[in-house]
Enzyme design. Structure first.
Site, short mmCIF file in Angstrom:
data_model
loop_
_atom_site.label_atom_id
_atom_site.label_comp_id
_atom_site.label_asym_id
_atom_site.label_seq_id
_atom_site.Cartn_x
_atom_site.Cartn_y
_atom_site.Cartn_z
N ALA A 4 52.33 92.01 -0.39
CA ALA A 4 53.51 92.86 -0.28
C ALA A 4 53.79 93.07 1.20
O ALA A 4 52.89 93.37 1.98
CB ALA A 4 53.26 94.20 -0.97
N GLU A 31 50.49 71.35 -31.18
CA GLU A 31 51.11 70.41 -32.11
C GLU A 31 50.51 70.54 -33.52
O GLU A 31 51.24 70.48 -34.52
CB GLU A 31 50.90 68.96 -31.62
CG GLU A 31 51.51 68.69 -30.25
CD GLU A 31 50.50 68.83 -29.13
OE1 GLU A 31 50.49 67.97 -28.23
OE2 GLU A 31 49.71 69.80 -29.16
N TRP A 62 52.33 103.07 -0.79
CA TRP A 62 52.70 101.79 -1.36
C TRP A 62 53.90 101.21 -0.61
O TRP A 62 54.84 101.92 -0.28
CB TRP A 62 53.08 101.95 -2.83
CG TRP A 62 51.94 102.28 -3.74
CD1 TRP A 62 51.65 103.49 -4.31
CD2 TRP A 62 50.94 101.38 -4.21
NE1 TRP A 62 50.54 103.40 -5.09
CE2 TRP A 62 50.07 102.11 -5.05
CE3 TRP A 62 50.68 100.03 -3.98
CZ2 TRP A 62 48.98 101.54 -5.68
CZ3 TRP A 62 49.59 99.45 -4.61
CH2 TRP A 62 48.76 100.19 -5.45
N HIS A 65 45.30 72.47 -31.17
CA HIS A 65 46.35 72.34 -30.17
C HIS A 65 47.68 72.80 -30.77
O HIS A 65 47.83 72.90 -32.00
CB HIS A 65 46.44 70.90 -29.69
CG HIS A 65 45.28 70.48 -28.85
ND1 HIS A 65 45.19 69.26 -28.20
CD2 HIS A 65 44.12 71.13 -28.54
CE1 HIS A 65 44.05 69.18 -27.54
NE2 HIS A 65 43.38 70.30 -27.73
N GLU A 80 44.36 88.27 -3.11
CA GLU A 80 44.92 89.57 -2.69
C GLU A 80 44.00 90.11 -1.62
O GLU A 80 43.00 90.77 -1.91
CB GLU A 80 44.99 90.54 -3.88
CG GLU A 80 45.96 90.14 -4.97
CD GLU A 80 46.19 91.26 -5.97
OE1 GLU A 80 46.23 92.44 -5.56
OE2 GLU A 80 46.33 90.95 -7.17
N GLY A 91 43.35 90.95 2.95
CA GLY A 91 43.90 91.41 4.21
C GLY A 91 44.15 90.24 5.15
O GLY A 91 43.98 89.07 4.80
N ASP A 103 40.32 100.27 0.87
CA ASP A 103 41.13 100.84 -0.22
C ASP A 103 40.35 101.25 -1.45
O ASP A 103 40.89 101.95 -2.31
CB ASP A 103 42.20 99.82 -0.65
CG ASP A 103 43.12 99.42 0.50
OD1 ASP A 103 43.33 100.27 1.40
OD2 ASP A 103 43.60 98.28 0.51
N ARG A 107 48.30 88.94 -12.30
CA ARG A 107 46.85 89.02 -12.52
C ARG A 107 46.50 88.54 -13.94
O ARG A 107 45.50 87.85 -14.15
CB ARG A 107 46.36 90.45 -12.32
CG ARG A 107 46.37 90.92 -10.87
CD ARG A 107 45.82 92.32 -10.75
NE ARG A 107 45.82 92.80 -9.36
CZ ARG A 107 45.39 93.99 -8.98
NH1 ARG A 107 44.91 94.85 -9.89
NH2 ARG A 107 45.44 94.35 -7.71
#
Length: 436
Positions: A172, A70, A196, A68, A325, A327, A226, A210
């Site tokens: 977007a 620490e 775009w 870890h 991501e 439609g 696409d 991502r």
């Protein structure tokens, strides 16, 4: 009375948070944690006391490294940790898992003060680490830079409490609310091409998103439209490949698609179709993992993949965070199923369509065919182009369908704005529902 938080506490915690961010992509399915150890020495000169603060140890957690944050920091500081202050972005653990309890290592090292950003969301440890440190006589200060620490581990917090991943809907959008610009058809090409919406800067930010996610979820409609790769192209290190997940109820995925051609133990498809068909075997031979999904809807024609069961399965596979991501159809299904934890909406300074009742050239529709406009529905941008796409649902073909879309959205409270940032010429708005 709670101990006072100093400017130095904030400064050093920001350093620890920066270290923690180095573990993004490397710590999952453990939390992302950073730690520094600061020694404060005092010297007397010119009739005044001068306090010198020095970082004597630091580290961040990587899953494959086991230790870890620490422990990494304590190992680098050695004996200089005695009497020092330890800054950590998450409550130290007080139980034995893959490693021993960090609390005992901190006590043994002689740390005199611990400053933590947040309590551990793990029910097994929440509050117990702080309690153990205080019982050993160590001063404990909590809540320093807590919002930033919570955001860093929102995926782990959701998963450790519910067994399901944290879902971020990324999209977007144009200023008038469309997630795809009309695809113009050229005389030389029959196929429509979409441009775009957002800038290169925003697309680079998406790659970073991502990178910070364990899985990317989309629908077959996006793949057919696409032919995307949906990979992490940030160039940043990660211990597990980004899992690409497709919902494909009728198994329409083509073995020739780019996402199948690049499958490398990182492509998972949920379907309602038979896993014994020639098409299924062809995809499996190409490296695609197929999972027979649970369905929602009683009638076969209305059957859809049940999103809740999909997320439950992803959580079982130690997927802490999912980037959606997709439609409009899958977005609407996710919204209706209440599985969206956060929205990340990139707004570009562009318009895609014109109001209903007006043609793209600005002339009105025929007065003999009046149409009541909806507050959320816009007319197609050009009759010679493929239509733009709304964020949720399909393009309403009638006022009645528009009303159904309005009812879907009106059933949810106003979003709570988390942050607004300019990314190049675009604006990134991050928001969540008030109860999330």
């Amino acid at each position: 009375m709670p101990a006072a938080i100093t400017d130095d506490d904030i400064r050093f915690m920001e350093h620890a948070l920066a270290l923690a961010r180095k573990g993004i992509g490397l710590a999952s399915p453990n939390p992302t944690v950073g730690c520094i150890i600061v020694r404060n020495d005092e010297a007397i000169g010119n009739n005044r006391t001068v306090r010198n603060s020095e970082i004597v140890g630091e580290g961040f957690h990587q899953y494959d490294g086991r230790d870890h944050a620490e422990i990494v920091a304590l190992k680098t500081s050695g004996e200089r940790a005695r009497g020092a202050t330890l800054y950590v972005t998450l409550e130290p653990c007080n139980h034995t898992g893959r490693t021993g309890p960090c609390t005992e290592a901190i006590i043994s090292a002689g740390i005199s003060r611990v400053v933590a950003a947040m309590e551990d969301p793990n029910p097994k440890n929440s509050g117990r680490g702080f309690e153990r440190l205080r019982s050993a006589g160590i001063e404990v200060v909590t809540g320093v830079c807590e919002p930033a620490a919570r955001q860093l581990n929102e995926g782990f917090a959701k998963w450790i409490r519910t067994g399901r991943p944290f879902v971020t809907l990324k999209s977007a959008l144009t200023l008038d609310g469309w997630l795809a610009l009309p695809a113009q058809k050229s005389a030389a090409r029959k196929n429509a091409r979409r441009e775009w919406i957002t800038s290169e800067e925003s697309r680079a930010e998406v790659q970073r998103m991502r990178h910070a996610s364990d899985a990317l979820l989309t629908g077959i409609g996006t793949i057919l439209a696409d032919d995307p790769l949906l990979t992490d192209r940030s160039g940043l290190p990660r211990r597990r490949k980004l899992l690409r997940v497709i919902l494909d109820s009728r198994l329409r995925l083509s073995p020739e698609s780019r996402i199948v051609q690049t499958a490398d133990d990182d492509l998972l498809v949920f379907t309602l179709a038979s896993l014994q068909s020639p098409k299924a075997r062809q995809l499996q031979n190409a490296g695609v993992e197929l999972v027979r999904a649970h369905s929602s809807g009683a009638r076969f024609a209305c059957r859809r993949i049940d999103l809740s069961s999909v997320l439950q399965e992803l959580g079982r596979r130690d997927i802490l965070s999912v980037l959606l991501e997709a439609g409009p159809s899958l977005n609407a299904s996710a919204l209706a199923a209440s599985v969206i934890d956060k929205f990340a909406l990139f707004f570009a300074p562009k318009f895609a369509a014109t109001p209903i009742g007006q043609s793209p050239a600005g002339s009105s529709r025929s007065a003999s065919r009046p149409r009541r406009p909806s507050s959320r529905v816009l007319h197609r941008a050009a009759s010679s182009a493929e239509p733009a796409l709304p964020l949720f649902g399909t393009l309403p073909a009638s006022p009645r369908q528009s009303s159904r879309a309005d009812r879907l959205l009106s059933g949810f409270p106003a979003l709570r704005i988390l942050s607004v940032r300019q990314i190049g010429p675009d604006v990134l708005l991050e928001a969540a529902f008030p109860n999330r």
